[in-house]
Design a protein around this motif. Sequence first.
Motif, mmCIF file in Angstrom:
data_model
loop_
_atom_site.group_PDB
_atom_site.id
_atom_site.type_symbol
_atom_site.label_atom_id
_atom_site.label_comp_id
_atom_site.label_asym_id
_atom_site.label_seq_id
_atom_site.Cartn_x
_atom_site.Cartn_y
_atom_site.Cartn_z
ATOM 1 N N UNK A 81 0.827 -1.205 0.000
ATOM 2 C CA UNK A 81 0.000 0.000 0.000
ATOM 3 C C UNK A 81 0.864 1.259 0.000
ATOM 4 N N UNK A 82 1.994 1.189 -0.702
ATOM 5 C CA UNK A 82 2.923 2.305 -0.727
ATOM 6 C C UNK A 82 2.283 3.559 -1.294
ATOM 7 N N UNK A 83 1.328 3.389 -2.211
ATOM 8 C CA UNK A 83 0.666 4.546 -2.805
ATOM 9 C C UNK A 83 -0.226 5.272 -1.795
ATOM 10 N N UNK A 84 -0.584 4.594 -0.712
ATOM 11 C CA UNK A 84 -1.444 5.184 0.306
ATOM 12 C C UNK A 84 -0.650 5.835 1.446
ATOM 13 N N UNK A 85 0.663 5.789 1.355
ATOM 14 C CA UNK A 85 1.506 6.275 2.451
ATOM 15 C C UNK A 85 1.227 7.736 2.817
ATOM 16 N N UNK A 86 1.070 8.646 1.871
ATOM 17 C CA UNK A 86 0.773 10.034 2.271
ATOM 18 C C UNK A 86 -0.517 10.162 3.083
ATOM 19 N N UNK A 87 -1.563 9.439 2.664
ATOM 20 C CA UNK A 87 -2.827 9.490 3.410
ATOM 21 C C UNK A 87 -2.679 8.834 4.776
ATOM 22 N N UNK A 131 4.379 3.181 15.645
ATOM 23 C CA UNK A 131 5.055 1.989 15.117
ATOM 24 C C UNK A 131 5.441 2.194 13.662
ATOM 25 N N UNK A 132 4.957 3.265 13.042
ATOM 26 C CA UNK A 132 5.140 3.474 11.604
ATOM 27 C C UNK A 132 6.540 3.962 11.254
ATOM 28 N N UNK A 133 7.036 4.961 11.977
ATOM 29 C CA UNK A 133 8.333 5.548 11.617
ATOM 30 C C UNK A 133 9.471 4.526 11.635
ATOM 31 N N UNK A 134 9.564 3.651 12.656
ATOM 32 C CA UNK A 134 10.642 2.654 12.636
ATOM 33 C C UNK A 134 10.498 1.613 11.527
ATOM 34 N N UNK A 135 9.355 1.579 10.846
ATOM 35 C CA UNK A 135 9.150 0.615 9.767
ATOM 36 C C UNK A 135 9.545 1.176 8.408
ATOM 37 N N UNK A 136 10.082 2.396 8.407
ATOM 38 C CA UNK A 136 10.538 3.026 7.166
ATOM 39 C C UNK A 136 12.061 2.972 7.074
ATOM 40 N N UNK A 137 12.566 2.854 5.857
ATOM 41 C CA UNK A 137 14.010 2.851 5.666
ATOM 42 C C UNK A 137 14.525 4.285 5.538
ATOM 43 N N UNK A 138 15.799 4.428 5.222
ATOM 44 C CA UNK A 138 16.418 5.750 5.160
ATOM 45 C C UNK A 138 15.817 6.616 4.060
ATOM 46 N N UNK A 139 15.191 5.995 3.078
ATOM 47 C CA UNK A 139 14.577 6.732 1.980
ATOM 48 C C UNK A 139 13.087 6.980 2.215
ATOM 49 N N UNK A 140 12.597 6.585 3.403
ATOM 50 C CA UNK A 140 11.201 6.817 3.725
ATOM 51 C C UNK A 140 10.247 5.813 3.122
ATOM 52 N N UNK A 141 10.748 4.639 2.758
ATOM 53 C CA UNK A 141 9.914 3.591 2.182
ATOM 54 C C UNK A 141 9.782 2.436 3.173
ATOM 55 N N UNK A 142 8.683 1.672 3.101
ATOM 56 C CA UNK A 142 8.511 0.545 4.027
ATOM 57 C C UNK A 142 9.652 -0.464 3.913
ATOM 58 N N UNK A 143 10.110 -0.929 5.040
ATOM 59 C CA UNK A 143 11.202 -1.914 5.070
ATOM 60 C C UNK A 143 10.674 -3.291 4.690
ATOM 61 N N UNK A 144 11.062 -3.766 3.537
ATOM 62 C CA UNK A 144 10.514 -5.010 2.988
ATOM 63 C C UNK A 144 10.783 -6.209 3.872
ATOM 64 N N UNK A 145 11.876 -6.181 4.638
ATOM 65 C CA UNK A 145 12.238 -7.337 5.456
ATOM 66 C C UNK A 145 11.285 -7.563 6.629
ATOM 67 N N UNK A 146 10.381 -6.615 6.867
ATOM 68 C CA UNK A 146 9.428 -6.745 7.971
ATOM 69 C C UNK A 146 8.113 -7.394 7.549
ATOM 70 N N UNK A 147 8.004 -7.753 6.258
ATOM 71 C CA UNK A 147 6.720 -8.212 5.741
ATOM 72 C C UNK A 147 6.801 -9.603 5.141
ATOM 73 N N UNK A 148 5.622 -10.238 5.114
ATOM 74 C CA UNK A 148 5.504 -11.557 4.503
ATOM 75 C C UNK A 148 5.371 -11.456 3.000
ATOM 76 N N UNK A 149 4.996 -12.589 2.392
ATOM 77 C CA UNK A 149 4.956 -12.671 0.936
ATOM 78 C C UNK A 149 3.935 -11.735 0.302
ATOM 79 N N UNK A 150 2.878 -11.383 1.046
ATOM 80 C CA UNK A 150 1.866 -10.502 0.467
ATOM 81 C C UNK A 150 2.247 -9.031 0.538
ATOM 82 N N UNK A 151 3.377 -8.731 1.186
ATOM 83 C CA UNK A 151 3.869 -7.351 1.324
ATOM 84 C C UNK A 151 2.887 -6.430 2.038
ATOM 85 N N UNK A 152 1.958 -7.027 2.764
ATOM 86 C CA UNK A 152 0.971 -6.251 3.517
ATOM 87 C C UNK A 152 1.016 -6.593 4.995
ATOM 88 N N UNK A 153 1.037 -7.882 5.279
ATOM 89 C CA UNK A 153 1.048 -8.327 6.667
ATOM 90 C C UNK A 153 2.477 -8.601 7.126
#
Length: 237
Positions: A168-174, A197-219
């Motif tokens: 849901x990267x496109x929804x990040x601003x909202x 809990x949101x800020x620590x889940x972002x990388x240095x570029x402000x994108x979600x850290x993929x290593x924190x998610x399962x195969x669906x990239x949501x949960x």
Amino acid sequence: MRSARLALLLLSALLTGCTSPGPTGQAAAAPADVTAALDPVSSPQWATDMARFAAQDADQPPPAHPVVFTGSSSVRMWATLAADFPRQPVLNRGFGGSQLRDAIWYADQVAVRYQPRRIVLYAGDNDIDAGRTPEQVRDDFRAFVARIRRDLPEVPIAYLSIKPSPARIDQLPAQQRANSLVKVEAAQMEDVDFIDVATPMLDAEGRPRAELFGDDNLHMNARGYELWRGIVAPYLR
């Protein structure tokens, strides 16, 4: 703080009676003024979840005065909840796919009935995905607090911020605007914490850290919940 408390009490009065369970497990009809302010439940399927919770309670009575975790799938799928907080009697009452207003309609079934010592809520993620605005999330958060305060005026409440996710990267601003609005709202309330809990889940570029998610990239996967455990734990002491 006195003005904030007064506003909260006035809103609580409007919400009186809105979550009394009906005989079939459905959320009971609320007075007209409440339904005008609060949208209906997002799905009728939640009645099945409420029946499941009641069956679980009958089969294995929940702990007395637990810390209740409720909200959407990020809570429902927190399988290590009890192990992560071994010094607290925790109870998982998440129902996947739910939105914030669903936690209001079903407040009795997922929180109030347990006379909890604390309530931890994760919701808003699915709201934004369904097209609800950050302002609606803020307003529903305010209504959730008022609903809980009606029956449990002294119970602390914690809101877990909407998590970023690759799916849901496109929804990040909202999501971030909703988090900012809720954070401001929570700061004006007594015994209400906004847990970021949101800020620590972002990388240095402000994108979600993929290593924190399962195969669906949501949960989240185990690493994601381990991160959450460390963030949430200080609020449960």
